[in-house]
Design an enzyme around this catalytic site. Structure first.
Site, short mmCIF file in Angstrom:
data_model
loop_
_atom_site.label_atom_id
_atom_site.label_comp_id
_atom_site.label_asym_id
_atom_site.label_seq_id
_atom_site.Cartn_x
_atom_site.Cartn_y
_atom_site.Cartn_z
N TYR A 64 -36.85 43.45 7.11
CA TYR A 64 -37.35 42.06 7.05
C TYR A 64 -36.60 41.17 8.06
O TYR A 64 -37.20 40.26 8.65
CB TYR A 64 -37.27 41.58 5.47
CG TYR A 64 -37.88 40.28 5.34
CD1 TYR A 64 -39.01 40.10 5.07
CD2 TYR A 64 -36.71 38.98 5.39
CE1 TYR A 64 -39.32 38.43 4.87
CE2 TYR A 64 -37.06 37.72 5.08
CZ TYR A 64 -38.42 37.48 4.79
OH TYR A 64 -38.97 36.39 4.54
N LYS A 92 -38.04 39.19 10.97
CA LYS A 92 -37.74 37.61 11.05
C LYS A 92 -37.02 37.17 12.22
O LYS A 92 -37.16 36.04 12.74
CB LYS A 92 -37.19 37.11 9.77
CG LYS A 92 -38.23 37.23 8.58
CD LYS A 92 -39.52 36.36 8.90
CE LYS A 92 -40.35 36.35 7.60
NZ LYS A 92 -41.46 35.70 7.88
#
Length: 240
Positions: free
Chosen positions: A147, A151
């Site tokens: 993640y 991001k």
């Protein structure tokens, strides 16, 4: 005629607040979703915002979805790349699938969606692209290697696209939310919520509406000199 704004992952959580905020600001809004049809229909009935189903991790599906929105509402002038998922686990336990599904949904989707709308923006000499990233793409977080990587990559996408399209009337910016009061957080243990609150100097969780206000500003004419930037909305949790 009001400008058309498309919010991916726009029927729940932060995405739903963004969609509502843009509608209140006078935009004609479309919201995409992929999984929870019941929630999407409830959102549509509650807000009057049309919803469209497609998988943003598929290039072909993104083209189809944008075509549907364009035929129904008109050309897309504001794109909010908000769709995202998590598959959290320690790196040594992270599978190939855990890595790829998060990268496909959280990063590749922004490439697919932007590529699909940006030529029309270029021809019209106007566009707003807003990428929803995360505090964890700035500082990292245990158990979120996939993640955090996806991001973080959105910041590079944002900066490079901003440089390429600045002279075409298109701004490209990012928002980095901190800890936000969403369904996932509310379903967590009291101990976890307390630990998150302890990280936030302002003393409260963020709200989805906090992020929606940032989006509405970046989508507005008042933000036309801002491009390649990131608004860090985290209550002072992480300062850069």
């Amino acid at each position: 005629m009001s400008k058309v704004a498309l919010v991916t992952g726009g029927t729940r959580g932060i995405g739903a607040a963004i969609a509502r905020g843009l509608k209140e600001a006078g935009y004609t809004v479309a919201a995409s979703f992929v999984g929870n049809t019941a929630a999407a229909e409830e959102f549509r009935e509650e807000t009057g915002i049309p919803v469209f189903r497609w998988d943003v991790s598929s290039s072909e599906e993104c083209r189809r979805g944008v075509d549907e929105v364009t035929q129904a509402l008109g050309p897309i002038e504001v794109l909010v790349n908000n769709a995202g998922i998590t598959r959290d686990r320690a790196f040594r336990k992270m599978s190939d699938e855990d890595w790829h599904v998060v990268m496909n949904t959280n990063l590749h989707s922004a490439f697919y969606m932007t590529r699909t709308v940006i030529e029309g923006m270029r021809e019209r000499q106007y566009g707003r692209i807003i990428n929803i990233s995360s505090i964890n793409g700035q500082r990292g977080r245990y158990g979120q290697v996939n993640y955090s990587t996806a991001k973080a990559a959105l910041y590079g996408l944002t900066k490079a696209l901003a440089m390429e399209y600045a002279r075409r009337g298109i701004t490209v910016n990012a928002i980095a939310p901190g800890h936000i009061d969403t369904e996932i957080v509310r379903s967590s243990s009291p101990e976890l919520v307390a630990s998150l609150l302890a990280e936030i100097p302002v003393g409260r969780l963020g709200t989805p509406e906090d992020i929606a206000r940032c989006v509405c500003f970046l989508a507005s004419e008042q933000a036309d000199f801002i491009t390649g930037s990131t608004i860090t909305a985290n209550g002072g949790t992480y300062l850069i």
